[in-house]
Design an enzyme around this catalytic site. Structure first.
Site, PDB file in Angstrom:
ATOM      1  CB  CYS A   2      -0.932   0.173   1.174  1.00 56.42           C
ATOM      2  SG  CYS A   2      -1.949  -1.433   1.411  1.00 56.42           S
ATOM      3  NE  ARG A  27       4.459   1.826  -0.711  1.00 51.98           N
ATOM      4  CZ  ARG A  27       5.651   1.658  -0.145  1.00 51.98           C
ATOM      5  NH1 ARG A  27       6.763   1.962  -0.817  1.00 51.98           N
ATOM      6  NH2 ARG A  27       5.793   1.062   0.955  1.00 51.98           N
ATOM      7  CD1 TRP A  78      -0.810  -5.939  -3.960  1.00 53.12           C
ATOM      8  CD2 TRP A  78      -0.363  -6.775  -2.028  1.00 53.12           C
ATOM      9  NE1 TRP A  78      -0.415  -7.405  -4.184  1.00 53.12           N
ATOM     10  CE2 TRP A  78      -0.292  -7.604  -2.834  1.00 53.12           C
ATOM     11  CE3 TRP A  78      -0.429  -6.890  -0.469  1.00 53.12           C
ATOM     12  CZ2 TRP A  78       0.213  -9.049  -2.466  1.00 53.12           C
ATOM     13  CZ3 TRP A  78      -0.025  -8.142  -0.330  1.00 53.12           C
ATOM     14  CH2 TRP A  78       0.180  -9.358  -1.143  1.00 53.12           C
ATOM     15  CG  ASN A 104       2.541   0.346   3.794  1.00 52.15           C
ATOM     16  OD1 ASN A 104       2.163  -0.868   3.446  1.00 52.15           O
ATOM     17  ND2 ASN A 104       3.457   0.921   3.666  1.00 52.15           N
ATOM     18  N   GLY A 105       0.771  -1.770   5.896  1.00 49.96           N
ATOM     19  CA  GLY A 105       1.396  -2.675   6.830  1.00 49.96           C
ATOM     20  C   GLY A 105       0.277  -3.949   7.113  1.00 49.96           C
ATOM     21  CD  GLU A 455      14.308 -12.400 -13.509  1.00 43.60           C
ATOM     22  OE1 GLU A 455      13.921 -12.529 -12.612  1.00 43.60           O
ATOM     23  OE2 GLU A 455      13.760 -11.072 -14.018  1.00 43.60           O
ATOM     24  CE  LYS A 459      10.268 -10.119 -14.558  1.00 42.99           C
ATOM     25  NZ  LYS A 459      11.439  -9.939 -13.352  1.00 42.99           N
ATOM     26  CD  GLU A 462       7.129 -10.216 -12.229  1.00 41.78           C
ATOM     27  OE1 GLU A 462       8.093  -9.871 -12.590  1.00 41.78           O
ATOM     28  OE2 GLU A 462       6.354  -9.902 -11.205  1.00 41.78           O
ATOM     29  CG  HIS A 478      16.126 -36.489 -11.110  1.00 39.74           C
ATOM     30  ND1 HIS A 478      16.642 -37.898 -10.626  1.00 39.74           N
ATOM     31  CD2 HIS A 478      17.108 -35.818 -11.742  1.00 39.74           C
ATOM     32  CE1 HIS A 478      17.777 -37.834 -10.970  1.00 39.74           C
ATOM     33  NE2 HIS A 478      18.240 -36.629 -11.898  1.00 39.74           N
ATOM     34  CE  LYS A 577       9.642  -2.058  -9.415  1.00 43.32           C
ATOM     35  NZ  LYS A 577      10.270  -3.089 -10.529  1.00 43.32           N
TER      36      LYS A 577
HETATM   37  O1  M6R Z   1      12.397  -4.448  -4.043  1.00 38.55           O
HETATM   38  P1  M6R Z   1      12.903  -6.001  -4.177  1.00 38.55           P
HETATM   39  O2  M6R Z   1      14.204  -6.097  -4.969  1.00 38.55           O
HETATM   40  O3  M6R Z   1      13.372  -6.252  -2.891  1.00 38.55           O
HETATM   41  O4  M6R Z   1      11.793  -6.660  -4.812  1.00 38.55           O
HETATM   42  C1  M6R Z   1      11.929  -8.237  -4.587  1.00 38.55           C
HETATM   43  C2  M6R Z   1      10.682  -8.815  -5.471  1.00 38.55           C
HETATM   44  O5  M6R Z   1       9.389  -8.359  -4.752  1.00 38.55           O
HETATM   45  C3  M6R Z   1      10.927  -8.322  -6.902  1.00 38.55           C
HETATM   46  O6  M6R Z   1      12.016  -8.813  -7.636  1.00 38.55           O
HETATM   47  C4  M6R Z   1       9.773  -9.073  -7.663  1.00 38.55           C
HETATM   48  O7  M6R Z   1       9.968 -10.657  -7.650  1.00 38.55           O
HETATM   49  C5  M6R Z   1       9.468  -8.483  -9.109  1.00 38.55           C
HETATM   50  N1  M6R Z   1       8.060  -7.958  -9.311  1.00 38.55           N
HETATM   51  C6  M6R Z   1       9.911  -9.511  -9.957  1.00 38.55           C
HETATM   52  O8  M6R Z   1       9.915  -8.973 -11.390  1.00 38.55           O
END
Ligand code: M6R
Length: 582
Positions: A2, A27, A78, A104-105, A455, A459, A462, A478, A577
């Protein structure tokens, strides 16, 4: 997560709060709301009203209503407790509607507090944990909001940053414990916000509130207190931020813009000065998500280049184990935002155990950056797209530099090969047309190509919502090879490196079972073409540098698939984010 913002000054608060929320939307974007004191009503009793406007969905939905007044608070959510809805949107007001809060929290003991308040006759309008805060403040109030907040925080367990206003007071009170909160210091106006992006249009002077601190903000003064009510010294910092960096510059999405910014990011991050003493026996990488995959690449690279043992830890697991670390260890936290709750907690645990801590952080002066013993800043600039791209590449660059530095060697990377790889964009756009309707993907790789497979799959998941699983190529037999069919293509990362022939054999195994294979391989490799349905060539470079080049097709493949599926690429569903809750 948030985002929260508060404004007090001489301008109409509504516009300032909404534009601030737009910058904080990374956020969370499940619902949004504002609460503003209608202070035009200067009657004798000073009984101004607090008006609210809150809706499910994006911040832009708030724009159709204007609420007058010059003191207000706002929130973009969020969802943690309670689904996204108008009723669960912040701000929350008490039953007299004299107080409003944004939070927020997570208030971990909210059920217990709710029960206590219910017994006192309070009825709740939402399913959130946050609403208890406003009712507690109203209950604890006797003519001073700060005092009521001090009493209230004593009852709260969990992490929070919140702001509160009262209808007849010309002030905003903010409190912080575990979630970020800054004060923006202006001329005859002041702000509270989750981060500087929300206020940078108005002021470059900020105060980073510490944990267990309360800010009492008026339009012409501000004071900071601890949770005992003792006044604290104020340290104002001037931030070096440029709003233009946060524009799309003609690109369809921030993500695409950020992918194409990577050569500049590499150039800038290569300039980072590194003065690291090798006074530790092992390294522990802690991070979450994409940043953690950079950490895993780091494990392979540092062990290979500098011959120092490295373990790799997901921060959310590390913090709740009893990790065997001590003062001989170096714990490296990797984070774009510098606010990720689990990574922050991991660093605090490492410090408790006496380990040295180093942060590879993008956001300057963020909480993790301030708490680690040493910080190296990645120079990615503001990353707006929720999917991390340029921050990942900058984290890799710092890790290469670190590995070479620890090995006592010079680090040199030819940026031209990287730029050349970006010209694959059109090819990946075409390839995406062939694959965007598949529901499932496998991603495989060995050695440093394994974290890249993780990674790449992240991508795709998400931003396009396609199911993708990543495995070390050697693990397929396996279990996961049972998934292989013509409906589940595999993206195989197979550059000309020391494990080339091993991955090559794994691709053959997939082909023998009618699986479709897209290979990412080294330019000139004709052999792999024969066993691949599609092939993406990256330029030939020294073996250890393939991770930098291979990252590009992984990002662009996910991007174009998501674009063809018309997904909300910069703000994918269910995500935010900056993950400031655990
Ligand atoms: O701000 P941070 O790098 O600590 O965030 C970590 C993850 O939340 C962040 O990398 C997340 O996995 C991304 N959405 C991936 O694209």
């Amino acid at each position: 997560m948030c985002g929260i913002i508060g404004y007090i000054g001489k301008k109409e608060a509504n516009r300032i709060l909404i534009s601030g929320l737009e910058r904080l939307e990374y956020r969370g974007y499940d619902s949004a709301g504002v609460a503003i004191i209608d202070d035009n009503n200067n009657n004798e009793n000073n009984d101004n009203k607090i008006n609210t406007n809150k809706v499910k969905g994006r911040v832009e939905n708030l724009k159709c209503k204007n609420i007058p007044g010059m003191i207000g608070i706002a929130h973009t959510r969020w969802a943690t407790h309670g689904r996204p809805s108008d009723a669960n949107a912040h701000p929350f007001v008490d039953k007299t509607q004299d107080f409003a809060i944004v939070h927020n929290g997570i208030i971990e003991n909210y059920l217990e507090l709710k029960e206590e308040l219910r017994k006192e006759g309070v009825s709740f309008t939402s399913d959130t944990d946050s609403e208890v805060i406003v009712h507690l403040i109203a209950r604890n109030y006797s003519n001073n909001i700060k005092e009521a907040v001090i009493k209230t925080v004593k009852k709260l367990q969990g992490a929070y940053a919140f702001c509160v206003i009262k209808n007849d007071k010309k002030e905003i009170i903010g409190a912080r414990n575990g979630s970020p909160l800054i004060v923006g210091v202006g001329e005859e106006e002041n702000f509270l916000a989750s981060d500087v992006s929300a206020v940078v249009e108005y002021t470059k002077k900020v105060i980073y509130l510490g944990d267990f601190q309360i800010a009492e903000v008026k339009n012409d003064s501000l004071n900071i207190y601890d949770f005992n009510g003792d006044e604290k010294e104020i340290e104002i910092k001037t931030i070096d931020w440029n709003l233009e960096l946060a524009q799309k510059d003609g690109y369809k999405h921030f993500m695409l813009k950020e992918i194409f910014e990577q050569p500049k990011v590499i150039e800038d991050t290569l300039k980072v000065k590194m003065d690291i003493k090798k006074d530790f026996s092992k390294i522990i990488m802690v991070a979450c998500g994409t940043a953690s995959y950079a950490g895993l690449v780091g494990k392979y690279l540092i062990e290979k280049i500098a011959k120092i043992p490295v373990t790799y830890e997901i921060a959310s697991e590390f913090r709740y184990r009893e990790p065997l670390i001590d003062e001989n260890d170096l714990v490296i936290a990797i984070s774009q935002s510098g606010e990720t709750a689990d990574t922050l907690a991991a660093i605090r645990l490492a410090k408790e155990k006496g380990a040295k801590t180093l942060g590879l952080i993008n956001v300057v002066d963020s909480t993790i950056a301030r708490e680690v013993d040493d910080v190296l800043y990645t120079r990615a600039g503001p990353e707006i797209g929720v999917a991390s791209t340029k921050a990942f590449i900058s984290q890799l660059i710092l890790i290469y530099k670190l590995a070479f530095k620890l090995a006592g060697k010079e680090f040199y990377f030819d940026l031209n090969k990287f730029k050349e790889t970006l010209s694959l964009n059109e090819k990946l756009k075409e390839l995406a047309k062939k694959y965007f309707l598949y529901q499932n993907f496998l991603y495989i790789g060995r050695n440093t190509s394994f974290p890249l497979a993780l990674e790449g799959a992240l991508k795709l998941k998400e931003i396009s919502y396609i199911h993708a699983e990543a495995y070390p190529a050697g693990e397929l037999k396996h279990g996961p090879i049972a998934l292989v069919s013509e409906d589940m293509p595999t993206l195989a990362i197979c550059p000309m490196d020391e494990v080339y022939l091993k991955t090559f054999s794994n691709i053959e195994e997939i082909k023998a079972r009618d699986g479709k294979v897209i290979s990412i391989a080294t330019e000139g490799d004709q052999k792999i073409k024969e066993i691949s349905d599609d092939i993406i060539y990256v330029p030939k470079v020294e073996e250890i540098f393939y991770p930098l080049l291979i990252t590009i097709p992984l990002q662009l493949f996910a991007y174009h698939i998501a674009d063809l599926k018309e997904c909300d690429i910069d703000k994918p569903r269910n995500l935010a984010k900056s993950v400031t809750v655990e």
